[in-house]
Design an enzyme around this catalytic site. Structure first.
Site, PDB file in Angstrom:
ATOM      1  N   TYR A  71       0.852  -1.187   0.000  1.00  9.80           N
ATOM      2  CA  TYR A  71       0.000   0.000   0.000  1.00  9.80           C
ATOM      3  C   TYR A  71       0.888   1.238   0.000  1.00  9.80           C
ATOM      4  CZ  TYR A  71      -3.947  -3.012   1.417  1.00  9.80           C
ATOM      5  OH  TYR A  71      -4.923  -3.973   1.486  1.00  9.80           O
ATOM      6  N   LEU A  75     -18.505  -1.466   2.299  1.00  4.95           N
ATOM      7  CA  LEU A  75     -19.258  -0.348   1.738  1.00  4.95           C
ATOM      8  C   LEU A  75     -18.975  -0.183   0.247  1.00  4.95           C
ATOM      9  CD1 LEU A  75     -18.987   2.313   4.602  1.00  4.95           C
ATOM     10  CD2 LEU A  75     -20.865   0.727   4.098  1.00  4.95           C
ATOM     11  N   ARG A 103     -16.276   0.265  -1.429  1.00  5.83           N
ATOM     12  CA  ARG A 103     -15.374   1.389  -1.701  1.00  5.83           C
ATOM     13  C   ARG A 103     -16.102   2.733  -1.664  1.00  5.83           C
ATOM     14  NH1 ARG A 103     -14.348  -3.132  -4.376  1.00  5.83           N
ATOM     15  NH2 ARG A 103     -12.237  -3.976  -4.200  1.00  5.83           N
ATOM     16  N   GLY A 104     -17.057   2.819  -0.745  1.00  2.33           N
ATOM     17  CA  GLY A 104     -17.795   4.059  -0.572  1.00  2.33           C
ATOM     18  C   GLY A 104     -19.054   4.153  -1.396  1.00  2.33           C
ATOM     19  N   SER A 123     -21.990   3.830   0.832  1.00  2.00           N
ATOM     20  CA  SER A 123     -21.818   4.538   2.106  1.00  2.00           C
ATOM     21  C   SER A 123     -22.943   5.526   2.366  1.00  2.00           C
ATOM     22  CB  SER A 123     -20.488   5.296   2.110  1.00  2.00           C
ATOM     23  OG  SER A 123     -20.524   6.356   1.157  1.00  2.00           O
TER      24      SER A 123
END
Length: 334
Positions: free
Chosen positions: A56, A209, A211-212, A215
Site C-alpha cells: 500500500y 461499503l 469502496r464508498g 456509504s
C-alpha cells in the site's frame, strides 16, 4: 466493543476491524495527521484489528501504522493486532507486476514489514493473492516457519477460492480468509463461505461499503482525483454508477425507517451474516469511523433483513469489482 473469534486457531478480535489502505493509497490524497488520529480513535473505541499491506503506497501504510502505534498510549498499543498482506509486486511508477509467493520472498517481505511497523511480530500474515507460479502449500509453509520462529502469530489467506482454502488448511492452521463481501459483492456465499465454516476459518470482509459506493455519501456528480482507484472502477462509471446509486437510495429508505445511516445499515448487514465474519471498515477520518462504529448498535430483525435484500437484491450491482486490465492480477482464484 464486542469481540469475535478469528477462526478456531486465531485470536479474539474486535467485531469491527480498521482497514487502513485508504490512508495511503487508491482513494486520493489523505491527511497523515488525521489518519494517525483515526487509528488512535479506533484503538480508544476498542478496535483491535488493524489491516494493511506492505504494497500500500510501497510501505507508506505500514510506516503510518507504525507511527500511530509508536505514539499511542502503551495500553492501546498493547491491544493492537496487525494483519498484513504481502506479495504484490510494484514498480516505482506504482504499476503492478504480479505476485511473489516463493518461500524466500515470504520471509524477505516479513522482515521489511516488521521493521516498518516497528513490532516484533505480525499477528496475521497472508499473501494478498495466490501466486499462480508457486503452490499455495509452499507459501503457507513459509509463513508456518515464521510462526515457529515467533515472527508471525497466525496464518491468513486473501482472495482465494474454496479449493485453495482447503489446500492451505491441510498445510497449516489458517485463522481467516480476507475477501470482499458486501451487499453488492456476495460471491463467497456459494462455495467459499461454506468451506471456511466447515474448516473453522473466519472471514475478514473488506469492501463492506463497496469502496464508498454504498456509504450513502457518494453522489453521481462527484469528481474523483486521478489517483483515486474508483475513477477507473466499472461500478463507478456512467450507467453502472447511476444504476448502483438507485440501489443506494432504496437502501436509504430502509435505513431511515431504522433511524440509522446507509453506511451503518450496510455494515450491520455484514455483521448479521455470522459471528465468524469480521467486517473491515475503511474509515480515513474520525468522523467516518464514528459513523461506522455506530453499526455495532444496529439490530436487524427478520423483517429488516428482508427489506434490505429487497432494496439490494443479490447480484443487483452493475459492473465488475475491478477494471478488466487489473483482473489478471487477482491471482489464481478470483
Amino acid at each position: 466493543m464486542r469481540t469475535r473469534p478469528l477462526g478456531t486457531n486465531g485470536p479474539q478480535v474486535s467485531a469491527l476491524g480498521l482497514g487502513c489502505m485508504g490512508m495511503s493509497a487508491l482513494y486520493g490524497d489523505a491527511d497523515r495527521a488525521e489518519s494517525v488520529a483515526t487509528v488512535h480513535a479506533a484503538l480508544e473505541a476498542g478496535v483491535t484489528l488493524l489491516d494493511t499491506g506492505d504494497f500500500y503506497a510501497m510501505g507508506h501504510n505500514e510506516m503510518l501504522i507504525g507511527e500511530a502505534l509508536r505514539t499511542a498510549p502503551a495500553s492501546l498499543r498493547a491491544q493492537a493486532l496487525t494483519s498484513v498482506k504481502f506479495g504484490a509486486l510494484r514498480d516505482p511508477d506504482g504499476g503492478w507486476a504480479g505476485y511473489d509467493g516463493r518461500p524466500a520472498a515470504v520471509k524477505n517481505f516479513a522482515a521489511y514489514s516488521l521493521q516498518r511497523l516497528g513490532v516484533d511480530h505480525i499477528d496475521v500474515y497472508r499473501i494478498a493473492r495466490a501466486d499462480p507460479a508457486v503452490p499455495i502449500e509452499e507459501t503457507v509453509g513459509a509463513i508456518a516457519e515464521l510462526v515457529e520462529k515467533g515472527h508471525v502469530r497466525h496464518i491468513g489467506l486473501s482472495e482465494v477460492g474454496a479449493d485453495t482454502v482447503r489446500r492451505a488448511a491441510a498445510t497449516a492452521p489458517i485463522s481467516d480468509l480476507q475477501i470482499e463481501y458486501s451487499l453488492l459483492s456476495r460471491g463467497i456465499e456459494d462455495e467459499v463461505l461454506p468451506t471456511t465454516r466447515e474448516l473453522g476459518i473466519s472471514v475478514t470482509a473488506y469492501g463492506v461499503l463497496s469502496r464508498g459506493l454504498i456509504s450513502g455519501h457518494f453522489t453521481a456528480d462527484r469528481q474523483l482525483a486521478a489517483n483515486d482507484f474508483r475513477a477507473m472502477s466499472p461500478r463507478f462509471q456512467g450507467d453502472n454508477l447511476r444504476h448502483n446509486l438507485t440501489l443506494v437510495e432504496a437502501l436509504r429508505k430502509v435505513a431511515e425507517q431504522k433511524g440509522v445511516s446507509v453506511a451503518q445499515i450496510a455494515i450491520a448487514w455484514v455483521l448479521s451474516r455470522g459471528e465468524d465474519i469480521v467486517p473491515l471498515v475503511g474509515a480515513r477520518t474520525r468522523q467516518r469511523l464514528t459513523e461506522a462504529l455506530g453499526a455495532l448498535d444496529v439490530t436487524l430483525d427478520a423483517g429488516d433483513l428482508t427489506a434490505i435484500e429487497e432494496a439490494v437484491p443479490d447480484g443487483a450491482a452493475a459492473g465488475d469489482r475491478y477494471p478488466r486490465a487489473q483482473m489478471g492480477h487477482l491471482g489464481t482464484d478470483r
